[in-house]
Design a protein around this motif. Sequence first.
Motif, short mmCIF file in Angstrom:
data_model
loop_
_atom_site.label_atom_id
_atom_site.label_comp_id
_atom_site.label_asym_id
_atom_site.label_seq_id
_atom_site.Cartn_x
_atom_site.Cartn_y
_atom_site.Cartn_z
N SER A 116 0.68 -1.50 0.12
CA SER A 116 -0.21 -0.07 0.16
C SER A 116 0.95 1.61 -0.17
N MET A 117 1.51 1.24 -0.43
CA MET A 117 2.91 1.92 -0.26
C MET A 117 3.44 3.24 -1.97
N SER A 118 1.62 3.33 -2.66
CA SER A 118 1.46 4.26 -3.64
C SER A 118 2.20 5.46 -3.23
N SER A 119 1.57 5.67 -1.90
CA SER A 119 1.41 7.56 -1.86
C SER A 119 2.94 7.21 -1.74
N VAL A 120 3.56 6.91 -0.49
CA VAL A 120 4.69 6.80 -0.61
C VAL A 120 6.11 6.84 -1.99
N GLN A 158 8.87 -0.52 -2.26
CA GLN A 158 9.75 -1.19 -4.02
C GLN A 158 9.23 -0.38 -4.62
N VAL A 159 10.04 1.10 -5.82
CA VAL A 159 9.58 1.65 -6.36
C VAL A 159 10.72 1.66 -7.77
N ASP A 172 11.36 7.58 -9.15
CA ASP A 172 10.23 7.77 -7.71
C ASP A 172 10.07 7.37 -6.96
N VAL A 173 10.85 7.82 -6.17
CA VAL A 173 11.10 8.32 -4.30
C VAL A 173 10.32 9.58 -4.01
N ASP A 174 9.04 9.76 -3.47
CA ASP A 174 8.89 10.76 -2.75
C ASP A 174 9.91 11.40 -1.30
N TRP A 175 10.64 12.58 -2.38
CA TRP A 175 11.36 12.48 -0.74
C TRP A 175 10.75 13.63 0.58
N GLN A 191 13.69 -0.19 -1.40
CA GLN A 191 14.47 -0.91 -3.36
C GLN A 191 13.91 -0.37 -4.32
N VAL A 192 14.72 0.31 -5.27
CA VAL A 192 14.37 -0.23 -6.10
C VAL A 192 14.89 -1.77 -7.37
N SER A 193 14.38 -1.39 -8.70
CA SER A 193 15.33 -1.82 -9.45
C SER A 193 16.01 -2.25 -10.77
#
Length: 250
Positions: free
Chosen positions: A5-9, A67-68, A73-76, A206-208
Amino acid sequence: MASSSMSSVSARSSASGGGFSRAFRISASFGSSAAASQSWNAAGVTLAARAILFDNKARSLTLPHIQVKSVVDVDWSLLKRRGMTGVLLDKDHTLTAPYSDDLYSKEVADAMSRCVTCFGRENVWVLSNSAGLRSYDPHGHEAARLSNLWGFGVATHTYRKPDPRCIDEALQAFPAGTEASRVVFVGDRSLTDVAVGNAAGMVTVQVSPFPGVRADAESLTTRFSRRVEQCLTSMWRGQGAQAPTHPFLV
């Protein structure tokens, strides 16, 4: 707040910065010494063995909170509002192609500009098993050079991820009093980056791996290890394993 449920983060920040565009070049300078430094990682092998042998806590350590696709894509800003005060990042496949000096793309450079603007340069550091590792860079010259190139710091350290002592070393680079629980660790590897961050009580992202990187840019050992850990963590998730809880993500 579970990783599902991390879409906002993980939503991409709409802000754009260009302060790091000078670091967007195409070259490669990390040579065979850096590659050799990553070819054998006793701490990583030990953690993998523990997890495989039904150690549920060890399995949990290998799973990220967020995970992004990439640092882009990280919302700092959201992480800062959640109480985070610093960011620690892996290098290869998180910021650069393996053994390259240069941020992977202009988008990555802009994302790191936003990160530094949000947290402050003194609170953004790289912890890599190549750059800054004393067995490869004993006098810290390479770490200092990359810090000047990128505009944020590269921590020097003796111990390799996921040995928890490397976190103690890295935190010494942050302002005095920085708490591990308020630091975000960003990296691509489950058994090194995610595991060491979780073990220290950090928020893990974690990034790809970057697409389009030549297979022979990494050692055979690294490529094999990456495939194995991807299979294992996928299996453990299927068996119900979850990332450790974190008070700032509840």
